[in-house]
Design an enzyme around this catalytic site. Structure first.
Site, PDB file in Angstrom:
ATOM      1  N   CYS A  99      13.155  -6.588  -1.460  1.00  0.00           N
ATOM      2  CA  CYS A  99      12.399  -5.974  -2.557  1.00  0.00           C
ATOM      3  C   CYS A  99      11.433  -4.910  -2.030  1.00  0.00           C
ATOM      4  O   CYS A  99      10.470  -5.232  -1.333  1.00  0.00           O
ATOM      5  CB  CYS A  99      11.650  -7.086  -3.304  1.00  0.00           C
ATOM      6  SG  CYS A  99      10.391  -6.527  -4.445  1.00  0.00           S
ATOM      7  N   CYS A 105       7.786  -5.294  -3.067  1.00  0.00           N
ATOM      8  CA  CYS A 105       7.204  -6.446  -2.362  1.00  0.00           C
ATOM      9  C   CYS A 105       6.721  -6.021  -0.980  1.00  0.00           C
ATOM     10  O   CYS A 105       5.627  -6.402  -0.545  1.00  0.00           O
ATOM     11  CB  CYS A 105       8.229  -7.568  -2.211  1.00  0.00           C
ATOM     12  SG  CYS A 105       8.855  -8.207  -3.774  1.00  0.00           S
TER      13      CYS A 105
END
Length: 138
Positions: free
Chosen positions: A55, A58
């Site tokens: 991600c 993230c």
């Protein structure tokens, strides 16, 4: 002579290491259970970063989360990889990454979905200040 001084790394500033709070990466259900059991019956604020290695947002939030853990030493910061601990992510109804769940006393008290650094910091500050008034004992 003096070469040893030029190659040595500077020591971290006070509070940058060894403080009470740091991000704890949780890699097993047993470790999650141990950490959650330690916090769920306290008034301590717990911030759980549900993320994934693939991600992008993230990864962008990771240094921000670490920096906040260094500043907010009265808060517990946990990091859970949703692929590693899918059962934990399902329990907390995580549907997008990153999701930051804020909990106190075993209950969710806040949630930020997405890489919103300012909202995360604002929510942590709000909940930290509310804990000082709710943490009084009779």
């Amino acid at each position: 002579m003096g070469g040893a001084f030029s190659t040595s790394k500077p020591k971290p500033a006070a509070g940058e290491e060894g403080g009470e709070s740091a991000v704890v990466a949780v890699h097993s259900k047993a470790k999650w259970d141990e950490l959650w059991d330690a916090h769920k019956n306290t008034t301590k604020l717990v911030v759980i970063d549900f993320s994934a290695s693939w991600c992008g947002p993230c990864k962008m939030m990771e240094p921000v989360f670490k920096e906040m853990a260094g500043r907010f030493t009265d808060v517990a910061f946990l990091k859970v990889d949703v692929d590693e601990l899918a059962e934990v992510a399902r329990t907390w109804r995580v549907e997008a990454m990153p999701t930051f769940v804020l909990a106190r006393g075993g209950e969710e008290v806040g949630r930020i979905v997405g890489a919103d650094k300012d909202e995360l910091e604002k929510t942590i500050n709000t909940l930290r200040s509310s804990s000082s008034s709710t943490a009084t004992t009779t």
